[in-house]
Design a protein around this motif. Structure first.
Motif, PDB file in Angstrom:
ATOM      1  N   MET A 140       8.761  -0.106  -2.454  1.00  0.00           N
ATOM      2  CA  MET A 140       8.772   1.103  -2.985  1.00  0.00           C
ATOM      3  C   MET A 140       8.446   0.731  -4.236  1.00  0.00           C
ATOM      4  N   GLU A 141       7.955  -0.236  -4.777  1.00  0.00           N
ATOM      5  CA  GLU A 141       6.680  -1.140  -6.338  1.00  0.00           C
ATOM      6  C   GLU A 141       5.538  -0.956  -5.644  1.00  0.00           C
ATOM      7  N   LYS A 142       5.687  -1.282  -4.436  1.00  0.00           N
ATOM      8  CA  LYS A 142       4.539  -1.735  -3.745  1.00  0.00           C
ATOM      9  C   LYS A 142       3.281  -0.430  -3.637  1.00  0.00           C
ATOM     10  N   LEU A 143       4.595   0.846  -3.649  1.00  0.00           N
ATOM     11  CA  LEU A 143       4.116   1.767  -3.596  1.00  0.00           C
ATOM     12  C   LEU A 143       3.309   2.587  -4.818  1.00  0.00           C
ATOM     13  N   GLU A 144       4.227   2.285  -6.026  1.00  0.00           N
ATOM     14  CA  GLU A 144       3.671   2.333  -7.115  1.00  0.00           C
ATOM     15  C   GLU A 144       2.839   1.434  -7.232  1.00  0.00           C
ATOM     16  N   ASP A 145       1.848   0.328  -7.005  1.00  0.00           N
ATOM     17  CA  ASP A 145       1.250  -0.413  -7.503  1.00  0.00           C
ATOM     18  C   ASP A 145       0.417   0.744  -6.997  1.00  0.00           C
ATOM     19  N   GLN A 146      -0.087   0.984  -5.574  1.00  0.00           N
ATOM     20  CA  GLN A 146      -0.597   1.595  -5.291  1.00  0.00           C
ATOM     21  C   GLN A 146      -0.654   3.468  -5.993  1.00  0.00           C
ATOM     22  N   GLY A 147      -0.080   3.884  -6.965  1.00  0.00           N
ATOM     23  CA  GLY A 147      -0.648   4.916  -7.280  1.00  0.00           C
ATOM     24  C   GLY A 147       0.846   6.350  -6.565  1.00  0.00           C
ATOM     25  N   ILE A 148       1.460   5.782  -5.829  1.00  0.00           N
ATOM     26  CA  ILE A 148       1.997   6.770  -5.014  1.00  0.00           C
ATOM     27  C   ILE A 148       3.658   6.589  -5.911  1.00  0.00           C
ATOM     28  N   THR A 182       8.966   8.952  -7.732  1.00  0.00           N
ATOM     29  CA  THR A 182       9.827  10.419  -7.854  1.00  0.00           C
ATOM     30  C   THR A 182       9.168  11.396  -6.223  1.00  0.00           C
ATOM     31  N   THR A 183       7.861  10.579  -6.195  1.00  0.00           N
ATOM     32  CA  THR A 183       7.720  11.634  -5.013  1.00  0.00           C
ATOM     33  C   THR A 183       8.380  10.820  -3.434  1.00  0.00           C
ATOM     34  N   VAL A 184       7.927   9.288  -3.164  1.00  0.00           N
ATOM     35  CA  VAL A 184       9.261   9.366  -2.662  1.00  0.00           C
ATOM     36  C   VAL A 184      10.749   9.416  -1.938  1.00  0.00           C
ATOM     37  N   LEU A 185      10.595   9.439  -3.290  1.00  0.00           N
ATOM     38  CA  LEU A 185      12.861   9.936  -3.474  1.00  0.00           C
ATOM     39  C   LEU A 185      12.259  10.960  -2.896  1.00  0.00           C
ATOM     40  N   LYS A 186      11.959  11.543  -3.562  1.00  0.00           N
ATOM     41  CA  LYS A 186      12.039  13.214  -3.304  1.00  0.00           C
ATOM     42  C   LYS A 186      11.506  14.071  -1.886  1.00  0.00           C
ATOM     43  N   ALA A 187      10.167  13.509  -0.863  1.00  0.00           N
ATOM     44  CA  ALA A 187      10.026  13.353   0.113  1.00  0.00           C
ATOM     45  C   ALA A 187      11.526  12.989   0.973  1.00  0.00           C
ATOM     46  N   ALA A 188      11.690  11.940   0.991  1.00  0.00           N
ATOM     47  CA  ALA A 188      12.546  11.191   1.872  1.00  0.00           C
ATOM     48  C   ALA A 188      14.207  12.131   1.870  1.00  0.00           C
ATOM     49  N   TYR A 189      14.453  12.639   0.665  1.00  0.00           N
ATOM     50  CA  TYR A 189      15.141  14.254   0.556  1.00  0.00           C
ATOM     51  C   TYR A 189      15.008  15.072   1.416  1.00  0.00           C
ATOM     52  N   SER A 230      17.640   5.754   5.684  1.00  0.00           N
ATOM     53  CA  SER A 230      17.223   5.818   7.490  1.00  0.00           C
ATOM     54  C   SER A 230      16.000   6.567   6.442  1.00  0.00           C
ATOM     55  N   SER A 231      16.527   8.130   6.161  1.00  0.00           N
ATOM     56  CA  SER A 231      14.979   8.625   5.522  1.00  0.00           C
ATOM     57  C   SER A 231      14.152   7.754   4.801  1.00  0.00           C
ATOM     58  N   LEU A 232      15.004   7.325   3.717  1.00  0.00           N
ATOM     59  CA  LEU A 232      13.701   6.647   2.977  1.00  0.00           C
ATOM     60  C   LEU A 232      13.326   5.976   3.205  1.00  0.00           C
ATOM     61  N   ASP A 233      13.754   5.084   4.143  1.00  0.00           N
ATOM     62  CA  ASP A 233      12.910   3.839   4.837  1.00  0.00           C
ATOM     63  C   ASP A 233      11.968   4.414   5.711  1.00  0.00           C
ATOM     64  N   SER A 234      11.813   5.720   6.411  1.00  0.00           N
ATOM     65  CA  SER A 234      11.375   6.329   7.315  1.00  0.00           C
ATOM     66  C   SER A 234       9.880   6.819   6.247  1.00  0.00           C
ATOM     67  N   ILE A 235      10.259   7.674   5.177  1.00  0.00           N
ATOM     68  CA  ILE A 235       9.433   7.581   4.635  1.00  0.00           C
ATOM     69  C   ILE A 235       8.603   7.214   3.340  1.00  0.00           C
ATOM     70  N   ILE A 236       9.168   5.135   3.173  1.00  0.00           N
ATOM     71  CA  ILE A 236       8.480   4.917   3.149  1.00  0.00           C
ATOM     72  C   ILE A 236       7.217   4.297   3.725  1.00  0.00           C
ATOM     73  N   LYS A 237       8.212   3.800   5.298  1.00  0.00           N
ATOM     74  CA  LYS A 237       6.588   3.924   6.060  1.00  0.00           C
ATOM     75  C   LYS A 237       5.166   4.192   6.145  1.00  0.00           C
ATOM     76  N   ASP A 238       6.364   5.813   6.017  1.00  0.00           N
ATOM     77  CA  ASP A 238       4.753   6.938   6.485  1.00  0.00           C
ATOM     78  C   ASP A 238       3.813   6.642   4.978  1.00  0.00           C
ATOM     79  N   PHE A 239       3.896   6.961   3.651  1.00  0.00           N
ATOM     80  CA  PHE A 239       3.258   6.192   2.695  1.00  0.00           C
ATOM     81  C   PHE A 239       2.945   4.973   2.724  1.00  0.00           C
ATOM     82  N   GLU A 240       3.117   4.275   3.573  1.00  0.00           N
ATOM     83  CA  GLU A 240       2.331   2.767   3.652  1.00  0.00           C
ATOM     84  C   GLU A 240       1.515   3.174   4.843  1.00  0.00           C
ATOM     85  N   GLY A 241       1.436   4.041   5.431  1.00  0.00           N
ATOM     86  CA  GLY A 241       0.391   4.195   6.410  1.00  0.00           C
ATOM     87  C   GLY A 241      -0.230   2.779   7.992  1.00  0.00           C
TER      88      GLY A 241
END
Length: 97
Positions: free
Chosen positions: A1-9, A12-19, A86-97
């Motif tokens: 998730m730190e990598k996503l934050e470094d990309q400007g995401i 909280t956006t990731v956590l809310k999407a996972a939930y 599982s949801s969090l892992d999936s959402i992280i992969k989605d954001f990483e594209g």
């Protein structure tokens, strides 16, 4: 998730999407231990809410030593964590594209 934050995401956006993408939470009347993975600081957490029938909660508490004194979250998280992670892992992969 730190990598996503470094990309400007924001995390909280990731956590809310996972939930939002989690399947419905269904608590069964048996105890499941929590994950043994170390949890991070509070800013890396997301509050999950679920209605739990009081009788189911009493059944879970009865299966654990001093369960009636344990925090409700400690009695329930073991059933929620697999779907959450599982949801969090999936959402992280989605954001990483």
């Amino acid at each position: 998730m730190e990598k996503l934050e470094d990309q400007g995401i924001p995390r909280t956006t990731v956590l809310k999407a996972a939930y939002a993408s989690m399947p419905a939470i269904i608590i069964e009347p048996h105890y499941v231990p929590q994950s043994t993975e170390a949890s991070g600081p509070a800013e890396w957490s997301h509050r999950i809410t679920a209605k739990v029938d009081p009788q189911i909660l009493r059944s879970i508490a009865a299966a654990v030593r001093n369960g009636n004194k344990a925090p409700k979250s400690a009695l329930l998280l073991g059933q929620i964590e697999p779907n959450w992670f599982s949801s969090l892992d999936s959402i992280i992969k989605d954001f990483e594209g």
